[in-house]
Scaffold this active site. Structure first.
Site, PDB file in Angstrom:
ATOM      1  N   HIS A   1       0.959  -1.206   0.153  1.00  0.00           N
ATOM      2  CA  HIS A   1      -0.062   0.153   0.078  1.00  0.00           C
ATOM      3  C   HIS A   1       0.921   1.266  -0.110  1.00  0.00           C
ATOM      4  CE1 HIS A   1      -4.139  -1.742   0.844  1.00  0.00           C
ATOM      5  NE2 HIS A   1      -3.239  -2.796   1.267  1.00  0.00           N
TER       6      HIS A   1
ATOM      7  N   ASP B   1     -14.970  24.078   9.437  1.00  0.00           N
ATOM      8  CA  ASP B   1     -15.759  23.596   8.193  1.00  0.00           C
ATOM      9  C   ASP B   1     -16.911  24.662   7.975  1.00  0.00           C
ATOM     10  OD1 ASP B   1     -13.990  21.687   8.450  1.00  0.00           O
ATOM     11  OD2 ASP B   1     -15.653  20.241   9.409  1.00  0.00           O
TER      12      ASP B   1
ATOM     13  N   LYS C   1      -9.862  17.411   5.586  1.00  0.00           N
ATOM     14  CA  LYS C   1      -9.941  18.675   6.632  1.00  0.00           C
ATOM     15  C   LYS C   1      -8.725  19.630   6.364  1.00  0.00           C
ATOM     16  CE  LYS C   1     -11.526  20.274  10.432  1.00  0.00           C
ATOM     17  NZ  LYS C   1     -12.989  20.521  10.693  1.00  0.00           N
TER      18      LYS C   1
END
Length: 511
Positions: free
Chosen positions: A169, A227, A367
């Site tokens: 990965h 946000d 984020k």
């Protein structure tokens, strides 16, 4: 449909989302779609390359996931990762078997042949393995380009077809040069350019909002967090006074949060509307202990409050939310077979009885990208640097029943911990920090008297995007100060513990 240079087919790996994020870091925009996405929809994105993600299944299992085989015949460069590698091997005539020695963890990657996908990376680099099956025989036309101790085919390639595959990965943090490998695939094999940045994203979203809203109004729920503040600013840039920003005091906020939020928006000249709905929320949560039920009640109540407020204004046809990519990923398997982790109050659409159309300009970004977008829009760094705070608020940091006395205890403990972190400089060094009221009592001694009081857990983590996280190595003297002050200053607490779990297997929040 917009141009997407790299399309990632999701086969259920919890790491899939990190692939997209790593590509974006290199300036290459990417999107995740389900493994079952039609060839027509894939090609409508005009991709320059395709990545097949990892996944939990075996390619030979009855319930294994397989894409439309046409994807291998499109003539586009393909990179398969773990399960994706096994799919490639199976499709082109190789064989996959259960491995004698499973590889879970770090491994050394040894190059066997030069290849553009290894450009400017190190032979012997550490990569992260996580697999039970392995390729036994590679297909005709493919060659071995790297090995590891337990994987003779750690990386393979068919350069004529422009098909590559990794058993490891590259997207995860533990693969030392994995980001470079993904960047090499995107830039040197697919020919992508680094055009993705928050400046271009902001312009794109502002134009999109203008076109979508027209002369109507948008109700935007704001919390003072990063946000919702970025969403409100983006909307203000796009539609000006057509924005109706609403702050809901749900009774689940931290200490002094309401006046701080009001002052922050006042300083920016945004006419914030505050609705005190604390009694409404707390009444509905009375006696509720199940975490998922708490989240759903809070989400539904937010919608009800917004609907009531919207009826006081003419022309509101849209509701804006600060939904992030991570919220979507953890809430519902909208991108593929990835497992649902938990629901988020702002994910899943609106109830049938509501006529609002949703605006979620942050839905496809992470984020850290939101913080960059906020800076691009001119928001102050102290606002952008605020730690994440969950939409359900303190309700999911009180284990069990949510009530006013417990919330007050938690607020006091949380304030002390944050004060200490700010004073020592560790607030800005960590991703998120909070306390959890466990509602677990234990025996203690205070002033020679026996106590039987509650326990508070301190949770401080380090992360980049919230998809993975590790507990923060806070100096013991700082933890000791936090513990001593909480026990001495908060009635009802006689024990403080520190959470040393990482994500995964734990989540950042306890509920």
């Amino acid at each position: 449909m917009k141009h997407v240079p790299i399309v990632v087919l999701d086969f259920g790996s919890q790491y899939t989302q990190i692939i997209a994020r790593k590509l974006r870091e290199s300036g290459v925009y990417s999107e995740i779609v389900p493994y079952s996405e039609s060839i027509e929809d894939i090609m409508a994105r005009t991709p320059k390359g395709i990545i097949l993600s990892g996944g939990p299944a075996s390619v030979y299992a009855e319930d294994s996931y397989h894409p439309d085989a046409t994807v291998f015949e499109l003539g586009l460069p393909i990179l398969g990762i773990c399960y994706g590698m096994q799919l490639i091997s199976q499709h082109f005539g190789g064989s996959v078997i259960p491995a004698d020695h499973h590889e879970y963890g770090k491994a050394k990657l040894d190059f066997k042949k030069e290849n553009p996908i290894f450009k400017d990376t190190t032979d012997g680099q550490i990569v992260w393995m996580s697999h039970g099956d392995k390729v036994e025989n590679i297909p005709a036309g493919f060659e071995q380009i790297a090995t590891s101790e337990n994987s003779p085919y750690a990386a393979i390639a068919n350069t004529d077809r422009n098909v590559y595959a990794f058993q490891f990965h590259p997207e995860v943090y533990h693969s030392d040069e994995g980001s470079k490998l993904l960047k090499n695939f995107a830039k040197h094999i697919c020919g992508c350019e680094s055009t993705w940045n928050m400046g271009s994203f902001a312009k794109e979203q502002i134009n999109k909002i203008k076109k979508q809203v027209g002369d109507k109004k948008v109700l935007c729920g704001v919390s003072g967090g990063v946000d919702s503040s970025v969403v409100a600013t983006l909307l203000a840039e796009a539609i000006g006074d057509q924005l109706v920003p609403v702050f809901v005091d749900n009774g689940l906020l931290r200490a002094n949060e309401r006046p701080q939020v009001e002052a922050m928006f006042k300083a920016r000249g945004v006419p914030l509307i505050t609705v005190d709905a604390s009694e409404q929320f707390l009444t509905k949560l009375e006696g509720v202990t199940d975490p998922e039920t708490k989240r759903k009640i809070i989400g539904e109540t937010f919608i009800e409050v917004f609907d009531t407020e919207a009826k006081k204004h003419d022309g509101i046809e849209f509701l804006a939310q600060g939904t992030l990519y991570t919220d979507v990923i953890e809430s519902v398997s909208v991108k593929g077979p990835s497992k649902t982790i938990k629901s988020h109050h702002n994910v899943g659409g609106l109830p049938d009885w509501m006529t609002f159309e949703l605006i979620e300009p942050l839905r496809e970004i992470f984020k850290d990208e939101v913080r960059l977008l906020g800076l691009e829009l001119g928001l102050p760094r102290d606002m952008i640097g605020r730690h994440p705070f969950p939409g359900p608020g303190l309700a999911i940091r009180v284990m069990g029943d949510v009530n006013s006395p417990d919330l007050e205890i938690l607020r006091k403990a949380d304030t002390i911990m944050l004060d200490v972190l700010h004073a020592t400089g560790y607030y800005d060094k960590t991703w998120q920090a909070f306390t959890v009221l466990l509602n677990v009592k234990s025996v203690g001694v205070m002033g020679d008297n026996r106590t039987y009081d509650n326990t508070v857990c301190v949770r401080i983590v380090e992360a980049t995007d919230g998809m993975t996280a590790t507990f923060a190595y806070i100096p013991h003297d700082i933890l000791e100060t936090i513990s001593r002050r909480i026990i001495n200053e908060v009635d009802g607490i006689n024990r403080v513990v520190y959470d040393i779990s990482s994500k995964p297997p734990a989540t950042i929040e306890w509920e």
